[in-house]
Design a protein around this motif. Sequence first.
Motif, PDB file in Angstrom:
ATOM      1  N   UNK A 339       1.086  -1.124   0.017  1.00 57.61           N
ATOM      2  CA  UNK A 339       0.060  -0.003   0.113  1.00 57.61           C
ATOM      3  C   UNK A 339       1.097   1.108   0.095  1.00 57.61           C
ATOM      4  N   UNK A 340       1.026   1.817  -1.117  1.00 56.26           N
ATOM      5  CA  UNK A 340       2.079   2.703  -1.395  1.00 56.26           C
ATOM      6  C   UNK A 340       2.033   3.869  -0.338  1.00 56.26           C
ATOM      7  N   UNK A 341       0.726   4.250  -0.071  1.00 59.10           N
ATOM      8  CA  UNK A 341       0.699   5.647   0.754  1.00 59.10           C
ATOM      9  C   UNK A 341       0.475   5.166   2.239  1.00 59.10           C
ATOM     10  N   UNK A 342       0.813   4.007   2.736  1.00 62.21           N
ATOM     11  CA  UNK A 342       0.748   3.558   4.067  1.00 62.21           C
ATOM     12  C   UNK A 342      -0.396   3.122   4.595  1.00 62.21           C
ATOM     13  N   UNK A 343      -0.514   2.877   5.795  1.00 64.18           N
ATOM     14  CA  UNK A 343      -1.543   2.328   6.495  1.00 64.18           C
ATOM     15  C   UNK A 343      -2.892   3.248   6.525  1.00 64.18           C
ATOM     16  N   UNK A 344      -2.346   4.662   6.481  1.00 63.32           N
ATOM     17  CA  UNK A 344      -3.697   5.733   6.354  1.00 63.32           C
ATOM     18  C   UNK A 344      -4.450   5.315   5.220  1.00 63.32           C
ATOM     19  N   UNK A 345      -3.984   4.845   4.187  1.00 65.76           N
ATOM     20  CA  UNK A 345      -4.723   4.623   2.957  1.00 65.76           C
ATOM     21  C   UNK A 345      -5.880   3.778   2.983  1.00 65.76           C
ATOM     22  N   UNK A 346      -5.807   2.934   4.295  1.00 63.07           N
ATOM     23  CA  UNK A 346      -7.000   2.018   4.230  1.00 63.07           C
ATOM     24  C   UNK A 346      -8.321   2.586   4.312  1.00 63.07           C
ATOM     25  N   UNK A 347      -8.031   4.081   4.830  1.00 61.07           N
ATOM     26  CA  UNK A 347      -9.473   4.963   4.773  1.00 61.07           C
ATOM     27  C   UNK A 347     -10.049   4.789   3.532  1.00 61.07           C
ATOM     28  N   UNK A 348      -9.015   4.993   2.574  1.00 59.48           N
ATOM     29  CA  UNK A 348      -9.653   5.478   1.196  1.00 59.48           C
ATOM     30  C   UNK A 348      -9.947   4.047   0.452  1.00 59.48           C
ATOM     31  N   UNK A 349      -9.139   2.971   0.914  1.00 58.13           N
ATOM     32  CA  UNK A 349      -9.666   1.561   0.366  1.00 58.13           C
ATOM     33  C   UNK A 349     -10.997   1.279   0.782  1.00 58.13           C
ATOM     34  N   UNK A 350     -11.159   1.880   2.190  1.00 56.51           N
ATOM     35  CA  UNK A 350     -12.509   1.466   2.739  1.00 56.51           C
ATOM     36  C   UNK A 350     -13.657   2.284   1.987  1.00 56.51           C
ATOM     37  N   UNK A 351     -13.316   3.492   1.598  1.00 56.06           N
ATOM     38  CA  UNK A 351     -14.280   4.233   0.826  1.00 56.06           C
ATOM     39  C   UNK A 351     -14.572   3.547  -0.518  1.00 56.06           C
ATOM     40  N   UNK A 352     -13.559   3.129  -1.274  1.00 51.67           N
ATOM     41  CA  UNK A 352     -13.794   2.369  -2.554  1.00 51.67           C
ATOM     42  C   UNK A 352     -14.674   1.224  -2.171  1.00 51.67           C
ATOM     43  N   UNK A 353     -14.304   0.383  -1.280  1.00 56.86           N
ATOM     44  CA  UNK A 353     -14.861  -1.052  -0.990  1.00 56.86           C
ATOM     45  C   UNK A 353     -16.430  -0.987  -0.655  1.00 56.86           C
ATOM     46  N   UNK A 354     -16.609   0.383   0.098  1.00 58.22           N
ATOM     47  CA  UNK A 354     -18.076   0.611   0.395  1.00 58.22           C
ATOM     48  C   UNK A 354     -18.853   0.944  -0.763  1.00 58.22           C
ATOM     49  N   UNK A 355     -18.158   1.716  -1.530  1.00 56.61           N
ATOM     50  CA  UNK A 355     -18.899   2.022  -2.669  1.00 56.61           C
ATOM     51  C   UNK A 355     -19.069   1.064  -3.713  1.00 56.61           C
ATOM     52  N   UNK A 356     -18.119   0.026  -3.773  1.00 62.34           N
ATOM     53  CA  UNK A 356     -18.024  -0.898  -4.540  1.00 62.34           C
ATOM     54  C   UNK A 356     -19.103  -2.049  -4.151  1.00 62.34           C
ATOM     55  N   UNK A 357     -19.213  -2.193  -2.680  1.00 63.98           N
ATOM     56  CA  UNK A 357     -20.288  -3.064  -2.150  1.00 63.98           C
ATOM     57  C   UNK A 357     -21.678  -2.851  -2.610  1.00 63.98           C
ATOM     58  N   UNK A 358     -21.802  -1.542  -2.516  1.00 63.89           N
ATOM     59  CA  UNK A 358     -23.050  -0.973  -3.038  1.00 63.89           C
ATOM     60  C   UNK A 358     -23.361  -1.107  -4.301  1.00 63.89           C
ATOM     61  N   UNK A 359     -22.365  -0.786  -5.289  1.00 61.60           N
ATOM     62  CA  UNK A 359     -22.738  -1.046  -6.632  1.00 61.60           C
ATOM     63  C   UNK A 359     -22.894  -2.783  -6.916  1.00 61.60           C
ATOM     64  N   UNK A 360     -22.065  -3.411  -6.402  1.00 65.99           N
ATOM     65  CA  UNK A 360     -22.444  -4.917  -6.407  1.00 65.99           C
ATOM     66  C   UNK A 360     -23.983  -5.413  -6.031  1.00 65.99           C
ATOM     67  N   UNK A 361     -24.497  -4.692  -4.872  1.00 66.16           N
ATOM     68  CA  UNK A 361     -25.665  -5.193  -4.461  1.00 66.16           C
ATOM     69  C   UNK A 361     -26.771  -4.533  -5.289  1.00 66.16           C
ATOM     70  N   UNK A 362     -26.524  -3.479  -5.990  1.00 67.01           N
ATOM     71  CA  UNK A 362     -27.559  -2.954  -7.120  1.00 67.01           C
ATOM     72  C   UNK A 362     -27.596  -3.437  -8.278  1.00 67.01           C
ATOM     73  N   UNK A 363     -26.604  -4.325  -8.638  1.00 69.54           N
ATOM     74  CA  UNK A 363     -26.760  -4.982  -9.973  1.00 69.54           C
ATOM     75  C   UNK A 363     -26.956  -6.553 -10.078  1.00 69.54           C
ATOM     76  N   UNK A 364     -26.824  -7.229  -9.007  1.00 68.35           N
ATOM     77  CA  UNK A 364     -26.926  -8.630  -8.640  1.00 68.35           C
ATOM     78  C   UNK A 364     -28.147  -9.182  -9.450  1.00 68.35           C
TER      79      UNK A 364
END
Length: 482
Positions: A339-364
């Motif tokens: 994770x190039x920007x260190x452990x603080x980037x988990x916050x941004x990965x969490x934003x991505x995966x939260x939005x991705x989870x919502x997208x996946x649920x919408x199209x299943x």
Amino acid sequence: MRFFVRPLAVLLLVVCLFSSVACQKKEEGVATATQSDTAATAPAVAAASEELKLFETTDAKGNVLHGAAASQSAVALRINPGTQAEAEAYYIAVRTALRGFPVPTLPESRIGDMLVYYGFPALLAKDIESIDPPVLVDFNRLRTAVSNAAEFQRVYASNPLQPGEINSVRFFAPKIINVRDPQVGGVPAGGFGWRKVVRFRARNGSPARIAGLDSFFLLFNFTTKTPKYPPAGTHAGQLQAILQPVYPHRGAHRDLYFLVYERLDDPTNAEKVGYFLKATFDLEGVVPDDKYYVPRSCGQCHGTVASDQKRAKVNYLDTDHFIDRTGDDFTRVAASDVLVDGSSSYNYFRVFNTEIETQNAAVIDGGAQFALLAARKWLELHKPRTPDEARHVPPLRRGFVQNAGDATWTDGATPDTQLLPELNRYCFRCHSSVNYHVFQKTSVIGRKSSIISRIDSGSMPQDRELDDATKRRITDLVKALP
């Protein structure tokens, strides 16, 4: 979408974000057009019910098998890379849906045109590529970091960017490395793979928002000969993109749209929309010129074989798997550099995966749930204010189930403790987004005979040739499953 990135001509998508499809083990002999080829007439768009599979099961003579014969065969998989005509038809259909887009056709357009469409004028592709994610997501820092600061600040003076309108991460990307490459001193011949993902949310009042579109994902893919993220000034080999509509779209849009962009330093077509991914899918030369055309080469890695991309999903970002791979094939890469920007980037990965989870649920919409469940598992494991909020979680803790009573991987149990790391190393690349997920034990158990026969035949894993001892070890462990 998985691909092997090369220094001069490389691949988005999807996922890997955008993750992963494998490739055949035998020559196919399918003629493909070059990017400059033009169909004499615009081809008809395929019917929505038509399947656009990227790979097909074949017998020993290369005949395509269907139905039960295909599911029982262990002979080979053959890549269908798509065609220029298919890509042209697709882009015509996509452009029709992009109401208010500033360029008549997609192939005439560049990254900057899509940014204007989404409400981000005066934001240059070269700056998006080069500026570090913590700066990209912070308007106060971004407005002085861009190369056209005076113009940028003038454009956004009355309507500054808001928190969350841009999100970005960068990371070591094992899925885009050719693991079949010989290594010299632990360095693959084609180099190490790295990705930078940037998501733009359509701004209020933008043509994209008015047209019913929500997000524009832009994926940069890099290679390095050193086990570090590339230094400033390095250009990505080729870029991929996804357009995501607002859900529910009620038929006004496809579930996702896929694009390819040429590299920013291309001498003739910099930043322009392209028709194909210049890739190897781990086996160079299998497809003529290594060209894989949209949308076929994007759709299946994102969970769809439908010509209208129904149920296409954005692939979640599995930081744990990225780190896992520094312990097997890519030991030169330090886990702390993944994770190039260190452990603080988990916050941004969490934003991505939260939005991705919502997208996946919408199209299943009645389709397979494994992608959604995997995204939810990552979010559960890395929940804020928990011990694993910003650290790696080992494989045996990452299994997930769909139904109560389903089998789950158990640390310390046999064959789970021995088998799951093997599946994670050799199978996750494809089977985290194609057909099933190896961390869903019930799905693996249900495919025991197919897994064993395909490994024995050499058709899987498709990115490498296993020696007999490794084949026996994996198949013996699979046989030991209930």
